[in-house]
Design an enzyme around this catalytic site. Structure first.
Site, short mmCIF file in Angstrom:
data_model
loop_
_atom_site.label_atom_id
_atom_site.label_comp_id
_atom_site.label_asym_id
_atom_site.label_seq_id
_atom_site.Cartn_x
_atom_site.Cartn_y
_atom_site.Cartn_z
N ARG A 213 0.84 -1.19 0.00
CA ARG A 213 0.00 0.00 0.00
C ARG A 213 0.87 1.23 0.00
O ARG A 213 1.89 1.29 0.68
CB ARG A 213 -0.89 0.03 1.25
N VAL A 214 0.48 2.22 -0.80
CA VAL A 214 1.09 3.55 -0.76
C VAL A 214 -0.02 4.57 -0.60
O VAL A 214 -1.14 4.36 -1.05
CB VAL A 214 1.96 3.85 -2.01
N SER A 215 0.32 5.68 0.04
CA SER A 215 -0.69 6.68 0.39
C SER A 215 -1.04 7.65 -0.73
O SER A 215 -2.13 8.19 -0.75
CB SER A 215 -0.22 7.48 1.60
N THR A 216 -0.11 7.90 -1.64
CA THR A 216 -0.39 8.89 -2.68
C THR A 216 -0.19 8.31 -4.06
O THR A 216 0.50 7.31 -4.25
CB THR A 216 0.53 10.13 -2.54
N GLN B 262 3.47 7.94 -5.41
CA GLN B 262 4.30 6.83 -4.94
C GLN B 262 3.92 5.58 -5.70
O GLN B 262 2.87 5.52 -6.34
CB GLN B 262 4.07 6.60 -3.44
#
Length: 185
Positions: A8-11, A14
């Site tokens: 998982r990445v937040s943005t 990324q």
């Protein structure tokens, strides 16, 4: 028994490739699940990729994550996520922390690490709010620069007897922007 990976990445800027690479160095992953551009503040079961993962896993499967914070930022959510996975008979391995979260020692470590992650998130938020307060005190404008002329929007709506939706379509703005523009004049 399947070994599944979750990244998982937040943005949107990324990508998950570094996490995949670190996991693949140690584990042979049979199925990948990912959430890209999804904050850890969003509860795990509300993330599309994690929701699919949860439907997929079954008793005896092993979930591998690069770090505990990939599961979430909120201590309670992380612990609940681990519990529901354990309830399905799924083991969880976190690479960064180097432990199996399904063991009693792993669960104790998870609780401590999740609490530290939540504390750090709170500290980030506090620093952000302090920065905003300082900027306001210095008279700096915050938020996105206004791109519409409130008076023009309100006048066009009035002149044409238009609805909020029609006005929004005319100016290419949201209905909320039309309402704000009309209130402002």
């Amino acid at each position: 028994m399947a070994v599944v990976g979750y990244v998982r990445v937040s943005t949107g800027e990324q990508n998950v490739e570094a996490q995949r690479h670190s996991i693949e160095q140690i584990h042979k992953i049979e199925e990948w699940f990912a959430d890209e551009g999804v904050s850890g503040a969003v509860k795990a079961m509300e993330r599309p990729g994690f929701s699919e993962l949860f439907k997929y896993v079954r008793k005896g499967d092993v979930l591998v994550v690069s770090a505990v914070d990939r599961l979430g930022r909120d201590t309670i959510d992380v612990l609940n996520t681990v519990e529901v996975l354990r309830g399905k008979g799924v083991s969880i391995i976190s690479l960064r922390e180097g432990f199996d979260l399904s063991t009693p020692m792993g669960k104790a470590m998870l609780t401590m690490l999740a609490a530290v992650a939540e504390l750090e998130r709170s500290n980030i938020k506090a620093r952000q709010m302090a920065g905003i307060a300082r900027a306001k005190a210095e008279g700096k404008a915050l938020g996105r620069e206004k791109t519409i002329d409130d008076a023009s929007v309100a006048q066009w709506r009035k002149d044409n007897g238009a609805s909020i939706q029609a006005t929004a379509a005319q100016f290419g703005i949201s209905p909320a922007s039309v309402k704000r523009a009309c209130r402002a004049v």
